[in-house]
Design an enzyme around this catalytic site. Structure first.
Site, PDB file in Angstrom:
ATOM      1  N   TYR A 149       0.838  -1.205   0.000  1.00  0.00           N
ATOM      2  CA  TYR A 149       0.000   0.000   0.000  1.00  0.00           C
ATOM      3  C   TYR A 149       0.875   1.258   0.000  1.00  0.00           C
ATOM      4  CZ  TYR A 149      -3.703   3.274   1.365  1.00  0.00           C
ATOM      5  OH  TYR A 149      -4.580   4.333   1.401  1.00  0.00           O
ATOM      6  N   LYS A 153       1.117   4.193  -3.018  1.00  0.00           N
ATOM      7  CA  LYS A 153       0.818   5.617  -2.804  1.00  0.00           C
ATOM      8  C   LYS A 153       2.053   6.489  -3.090  1.00  0.00           C
ATOM      9  CE  LYS A 153      -3.547   5.209  -1.740  1.00  0.00           C
ATOM     10  NZ  LYS A 153      -4.592   5.722  -2.632  1.00  0.00           N
TER      11      LYS A 153
HETATM   12  P1  NDP Z   1     -13.412   2.621   0.802  1.00  0.00           P
HETATM   13  O1  NDP Z   1     -12.889   1.235   0.802  1.00  0.00           O
HETATM   14  O2  NDP Z   1     -14.396   3.040   1.820  1.00  0.00           O
HETATM   15  O3  NDP Z   1     -14.003   2.970  -0.661  1.00  0.00           O
HETATM   16  C1  NDP Z   1     -13.245   2.691  -1.797  1.00  0.00           C
HETATM   17  C2  NDP Z   1     -14.141   2.749  -3.010  1.00  0.00           C
HETATM   18  O4  NDP Z   1     -13.348   2.432  -4.176  1.00  0.00           O
HETATM   19  C3  NDP Z   1     -15.254   1.719  -2.951  1.00  0.00           C
HETATM   20  O5  NDP Z   1     -16.439   2.249  -3.479  1.00  0.00           O
HETATM   21  C4  NDP Z   1     -14.702   0.603  -3.831  1.00  0.00           C
HETATM   22  O6  NDP Z   1     -15.681  -0.237  -4.394  1.00  0.00           O
HETATM   23  C5  NDP Z   1     -13.999   1.414  -4.906  1.00  0.00           C
HETATM   24  N1  NDP Z   1     -13.065   0.567  -5.644  1.00  0.00           N
HETATM   25  C6  NDP Z   1     -12.050  -0.165  -5.143  1.00  0.00           C
HETATM   26  N2  NDP Z   1     -11.477  -0.874  -6.104  1.00  0.00           N
HETATM   27  C7  NDP Z   1     -12.134  -0.593  -7.247  1.00  0.00           C
HETATM   28  C8  NDP Z   1     -12.018  -1.038  -8.590  1.00  0.00           C
HETATM   29  N3  NDP Z   1     -11.104  -1.945  -8.947  1.00  0.00           N
HETATM   30  N4  NDP Z   1     -12.856  -0.545  -9.516  1.00  0.00           N
HETATM   31  C9  NDP Z   1     -13.806   0.353  -9.180  1.00  0.00           C
HETATM   32  N5  NDP Z   1     -13.968   0.809  -7.933  1.00  0.00           N
HETATM   33  C10 NDP Z   1     -13.148   0.327  -6.970  1.00  0.00           C
HETATM   34  O7  NDP Z   1     -12.099   3.528   0.873  1.00  0.00           O
HETATM   35  P2  NDP Z   1     -11.880   5.027   1.418  1.00  0.00           P
HETATM   36  O8  NDP Z   1     -13.027   5.873   1.097  1.00  0.00           O
HETATM   37  O9  NDP Z   1     -11.379   4.938   2.788  1.00  0.00           O
HETATM   38  O10 NDP Z   1     -10.615   5.429   0.519  1.00  0.00           O
HETATM   39  C11 NDP Z   1     -10.707   6.320  -0.570  1.00  0.00           C
HETATM   40  C12 NDP Z   1      -9.304   6.753  -0.937  1.00  0.00           C
HETATM   41  O11 NDP Z   1      -8.682   7.369   0.191  1.00  0.00           O
HETATM   42  C13 NDP Z   1      -8.378   5.622  -1.363  1.00  0.00           C
HETATM   43  O12 NDP Z   1      -7.553   6.054  -2.405  1.00  0.00           O
HETATM   44  C14 NDP Z   1      -7.558   5.370  -0.113  1.00  0.00           C
HETATM   45  O13 NDP Z   1      -6.320   4.762  -0.407  1.00  0.00           O
HETATM   46  C15 NDP Z   1      -7.413   6.778   0.408  1.00  0.00           C
HETATM   47  N6  NDP Z   1      -7.082   6.865   1.818  1.00  0.00           N
HETATM   48  C16 NDP Z   1      -7.907   6.286   2.756  1.00  0.00           C
HETATM   49  C17 NDP Z   1      -7.571   6.373   4.093  1.00  0.00           C
HETATM   50  C18 NDP Z   1      -8.410   5.738   5.153  1.00  0.00           C
HETATM   51  O14 NDP Z   1      -7.908   5.603   6.296  1.00  0.00           O
HETATM   52  N7  NDP Z   1      -9.659   5.368   4.897  1.00  0.00           N
HETATM   53  C19 NDP Z   1      -6.362   7.085   4.543  1.00  0.00           C
HETATM   54  C20 NDP Z   1      -5.592   7.675   3.470  1.00  0.00           C
HETATM   55  C21 NDP Z   1      -5.950   7.551   2.175  1.00  0.00           C
HETATM   56  P3  NDP Z   1     -15.970  -1.701  -3.729  1.00  0.00           P
HETATM   57  O15 NDP Z   1     -16.356  -1.465  -2.324  1.00  0.00           O
HETATM   58  O16 NDP Z   1     -17.049  -2.211  -4.576  1.00  0.00           O
HETATM   59  O17 NDP Z   1     -14.670  -2.458  -3.849  1.00  0.00           O
END
Ligand code: NDP
Length: 244
Positions: A149, A153
């Site tokens: 991860y 990033k």
């Molecule tokens: P979530 O897991 O809550 O949501 C991620 C979303 O991305 C889901 O809707 C998921 O769909 C979708 N997704 C994942 N893989 C795919 C794919 N192959 N094709 C289409 N859609 C996809 O994550 P967060 O909201 O927490 O994270 C959002 C961003 O923030 C990410 O980039 C994460 O790395 C970043 N981030 C998050 C942190 C945290 O602590 N939460 C901290 C720092 C950064 P599905 O559920 O159907 O897989």
């Protein structure tokens, strides 16, 4: 500070849950036409129910060909949020090739691909645009069990910089937000255990995790003309974690 996206067209990936979903809804509230891209149809159905003006696109972004086809007909995009990602946590010595490929496919390769599709249109229309990649504090700080991860990033941060360099002359700005932990479904994977959570919050000068809205507000700022001269930056949304 009033931000309006009236007349703008936005595309948000990973818009089914968490930060992406909240960003899509906020952009719609600020007047933008929004295309929401994710891979779970039930999430898109509930999103459209919540905000009927949002256009849903259901595709697995790790599939290059399917993504190209799905995004072919979305029309012009002025604002892109590359937010979709996965976080599979494993000790370094247990990392498998499959896990490595899947993480890089979604977190880096899909972001590059979607940005290529969108930026080609922006360049052809000559209207400029703004792209925000959702990165993480993990791009700049080693976290246990986060080898892959963290690497995805870090790659995304450098992609942001090169995109800013190459797309800037076309008035397309590219920046990232780099949040600390947010208690979305993804956040819960790594940080639900109170002991672990304390080990992280104790390293954040503000002493707490970020809220989804903290991240959304920074994304909106970077998408908007309020940051018109900001290009190629990684904006921490981390309560000071990376400053220490
Ligand atoms: P979530 O897991 O809550 O949501 C991620 C979303 O991305 C889901 O809707 C998921 O769909 C979708 N997704 C994942 N893989 C795919 C794919 N192959 N094709 C289409 N859609 C996809 O994550 P967060 O909201 O927490 O994270 C959002 C961003 O923030 C990410 O980039 C994460 O790395 C970043 N981030 C998050 C942190 C945290 O602590 N939460 C901290 C720092 C950064 P599905 O559920 O159907 O897989």
């Amino acid at each position: 500070m009033e931000i309006s996206f009236r007349g703008k067209r936005a595309l948000v990936t990973g818009a089914g849950k968490g930060i992406g979903r909240a960003t899509a809804l906020a952009l719609a509230r600020c007047g933008s036409e929004v295309t929401a891209v994710t891979r779970t149809k039930a999430d898109l159905d509930s999103l459209v129910q919540e905000c009927p003006s949002i256009k849903p696109v259901c595709v697995d972004l790790s599939d290059w060909d399917a993504t190209k086809e799905a995004l072919n007909n979305v029309g012009p995009v002025d604002l892109l949020v590359n937010n979709a990602a996965c976080a599979k946590l494993q000790p370094f010595l247990d990392v498998t090739p499959d896990q490595f490929d899947m993480s890089f496919n979604i977190n880096v390769k899909a972001a590059l691909h979607v940005a290529q599709i969108v930026a080609r249109g922006m360049k052809a229309r000559g209207t400029g645009g703004s792209i925000v990649n959702v990165s993480s504090q993990a791009s700049q700080c080693a976290l246990k069990d986060h080898a892959v991860y963290c690497a995805t990033k870090a790659a995304l941060d450098m992609l942001t910089r090169v995109m800013a360099l190459e797309l800037g002359p076309h008035q397309i700005r590219v920046n990232s937000v780099n949040p600390t932990v947010v208690m979305t479904e993804m956040g819960k994977i790594g940080w639900s255990d109170p002991e672990k959570a304390r080990s992280m919050t104790s390293r954040i000068p503000l002493g707490k995790f970020a809220e989804v809205e903290d991240v959304v507000n920074s994304i909106l700022f970077l998408l908007s003309d309020k940051s018109a001269m900001t290009n190629g930056v990684m904006l921490p949304v981390d309560g000071g974690f990376l400053a220490c």
